[in-house]
Design a protein around this motif. Structure first.
Motif, PDB file in Angstrom:
ATOM      1  N   LEU A 209     106.094 -79.060  43.343  1.00  0.00           N
ATOM      2  CA  LEU A 209     107.274 -79.105  44.214  1.00  0.00           C
ATOM      3  C   LEU A 209     108.530 -79.395  43.398  1.00  0.00           C
ATOM      4  O   LEU A 209     109.578 -78.783  43.612  1.00  0.00           O
ATOM      5  CB  LEU A 209     107.089 -80.173  45.289  1.00  0.00           C
ATOM      6  CG  LEU A 209     106.111 -79.821  46.414  1.00  0.00           C
ATOM      7  CD1 LEU A 209     105.802 -81.059  47.245  1.00  0.00           C
ATOM      8  CD2 LEU A 209     106.688 -78.725  47.305  1.00  0.00           C
ATOM      9  N   ALA A 210     108.419 -80.324  42.450  1.00  0.00           N
ATOM     10  CA  ALA A 210     109.568 -80.649  41.604  1.00  0.00           C
ATOM     11  C   ALA A 210     110.010 -79.438  40.786  1.00  0.00           C
ATOM     12  O   ALA A 210     111.207 -79.153  40.657  1.00  0.00           O
ATOM     13  CB  ALA A 210     109.221 -81.818  40.677  1.00  0.00           C
ATOM     14  N   ALA A 211     109.039 -78.699  40.246  1.00  0.00           N
ATOM     15  CA  ALA A 211     109.365 -77.537  39.414  1.00  0.00           C
ATOM     16  C   ALA A 211     109.961 -76.406  40.244  1.00  0.00           C
ATOM     17  O   ALA A 211     110.971 -75.801  39.870  1.00  0.00           O
ATOM     18  CB  ALA A 211     108.109 -77.065  38.685  1.00  0.00           C
ATOM     19  N   LYS A 212     109.332 -76.106  41.390  1.00  0.00           N
ATOM     20  CA  LYS A 212     109.802 -74.988  42.213  1.00  0.00           C
ATOM     21  C   LYS A 212     111.201 -75.234  42.758  1.00  0.00           C
ATOM     22  O   LYS A 212     111.979 -74.289  42.930  1.00  0.00           O
ATOM     23  CB  LYS A 212     108.833 -74.758  43.383  1.00  0.00           C
ATOM     24  CG  LYS A 212     107.534 -74.072  43.019  1.00  0.00           C
ATOM     25  CD  LYS A 212     106.795 -73.565  44.254  1.00  0.00           C
ATOM     26  CE  LYS A 212     107.491 -72.357  44.852  1.00  0.00           C
ATOM     27  NZ  LYS A 212     106.722 -71.752  45.965  1.00  0.00           N
ATOM     28  N   ARG A 213     111.517 -76.497  43.024  1.00  0.00           N
ATOM     29  CA  ARG A 213     112.804 -76.819  43.638  1.00  0.00           C
ATOM     30  C   ARG A 213     113.854 -77.262  42.621  1.00  0.00           C
ATOM     31  O   ARG A 213     114.951 -77.652  42.998  1.00  0.00           O
ATOM     32  CB  ARG A 213     112.606 -77.912  44.693  1.00  0.00           C
ATOM     33  CG  ARG A 213     111.788 -77.415  45.877  1.00  0.00           C
ATOM     34  CD  ARG A 213     111.338 -78.535  46.784  1.00  0.00           C
ATOM     35  NE  ARG A 213     110.584 -77.991  47.919  1.00  0.00           N
ATOM     36  CZ  ARG A 213     110.962 -78.075  49.186  1.00  0.00           C
ATOM     37  NH1 ARG A 213     112.074 -78.713  49.510  1.00  0.00           N
ATOM     38  NH2 ARG A 213     110.220 -77.563  50.149  1.00  0.00           N
TER      39      ARG A 213
END
Length: 308
Positions: A128-132
């Motif tokens: 989630l951190a990477a995608k966002r």
């Protein structure tokens, strides 16, 4: 920019594997088994050596002979130093030196990329951190599936088995797979719900509650109150913020009801400002998180596709 290539694997419900370039999955995520209904039962019955062999087969199929620079694998339970110290939901893996098993399998297949192991909920938080593009923020995520996971990004030293938070003092609340009494997973987990309602599947419980069945309505309220209690504990320890919710049973979450219960539990003004967000596509997110984490460990301080 030259993108590094990594493979991410998650085994939270079934084995999902994907090739990741620049924080995105390149091509489809490969699933084993493909049949949704067979997923948990097949993994539950699979010996540790066969789990490692199956992961190797999935990685080989995704790599297709191309260069791979790191491999990250998410597994349920307490995972440290390449060893699965405890895994209530895949009990045959307890004590397994899974990194060694998978690495040996991959070496036999001519794949020599470094292998890193993580808790399966933590890689969802990392994904989630990477995608966002939020690698500088605290990410907390509840994963609601066969068991209950609590993922945190960035990684923090500790056990962080949030699914085993005690949320009830009732000695009859003993459905958790680890054997503990009063645990969140003993109320919310897929296995626990099946044990509690021997005549109904979990999805049927929520359907019956929507139709007005009193027993099911009472349980659904308990289910939400348990998640609110565990979230309140996190807020009181680490502060407010956003909590993501993912996994098969995330579809049953009534955010309004959850907020109502949480409001009753968190009253101090500095701790207000929390919010829930339900996210879909957990398997793809987890694959990205596993790969990104593996690249961070393989190339500390390096750059790979925009993530430093």
């Amino acid at each position: 920019m030259n993108m590094r290539r990594a493979i991410g694997v998650t085994t939270s419900q079934r084995i999902a594997t994907g090739l990741v370039e620049g924080d995105k999955v390149a091509g489809p995520v490969r699933l084993y088994p493909e049949e949704q209904d067979a997923e948990a039962e097949e993994l539950l019955a699979m010996p540790a050596e066969m789990v490692a062999h199956t992961i190797r087969q999935q990685i080989e199929a995704v790599a297709q002979g191309g260069a791979i620079e790191a491999i990250g694998i998410g597994l349920p339970g307490i995972v440290r130093g390449g060893v699965i110290e405890e895994s209530p939901n895949l009990q045959q893996l307890k004590g397994c030196r899974m990194r060694e098993l998978v690495s040996a399998e991959l070496h036999a297949a001519g794949i020599n990329a470094p292998v890193f192991l993580y808790n399966d909920a933590d890689i969802v938080a990392a994904g989630l951190a990477a995608k966002r593009g939020q690698l500088d923020r605290l990410i907390r995520v509840w994963t609601l599936g066969h068991g209950i996971g609590f993922g945190i990004y960035p990684a923090v030293d500790g056990i962080w088995e949030g699914g085993h938070m005690v949320v009830s003092l009732d000695p009859n609340e003993k459905f958790c797979g680890c054997g503990g009494v009063g645990h969140l997973e003993g109320i919310m987990g897929h296995r626990a719900m099946r044990l509690r309602f021997l005549d109904m599947e979990p999805d049927e419980i929520f359907d019956a509650a929507n139709r007005g069945d009193h027993r099911c309505i009472t349980f659904v309220r308990l289910w939400h109150r348990a998640l609110a209690a565990a979230t309140a504990t996190s807020i009181h320890m680490a502060g407010p913020g956003k909590f993501f919710i993912s996994g098969h049973h995330a579809k049953h979450v009534d955010v309004s009801l959850l907020n109502q219960y949480l409001h009753d539990m968190v009253k101090m003004s500095p701790l207000q400002g929390y919010v829930f967000e339900i996210v879909a596509g957990e398997e793809e997110v987890a694959v990205i998180g596993a790969a990104v984490n593996a690249l961070h460990e393989a190339f500390p301080g390096g750059t790979h596709g925009g993530v430093a």
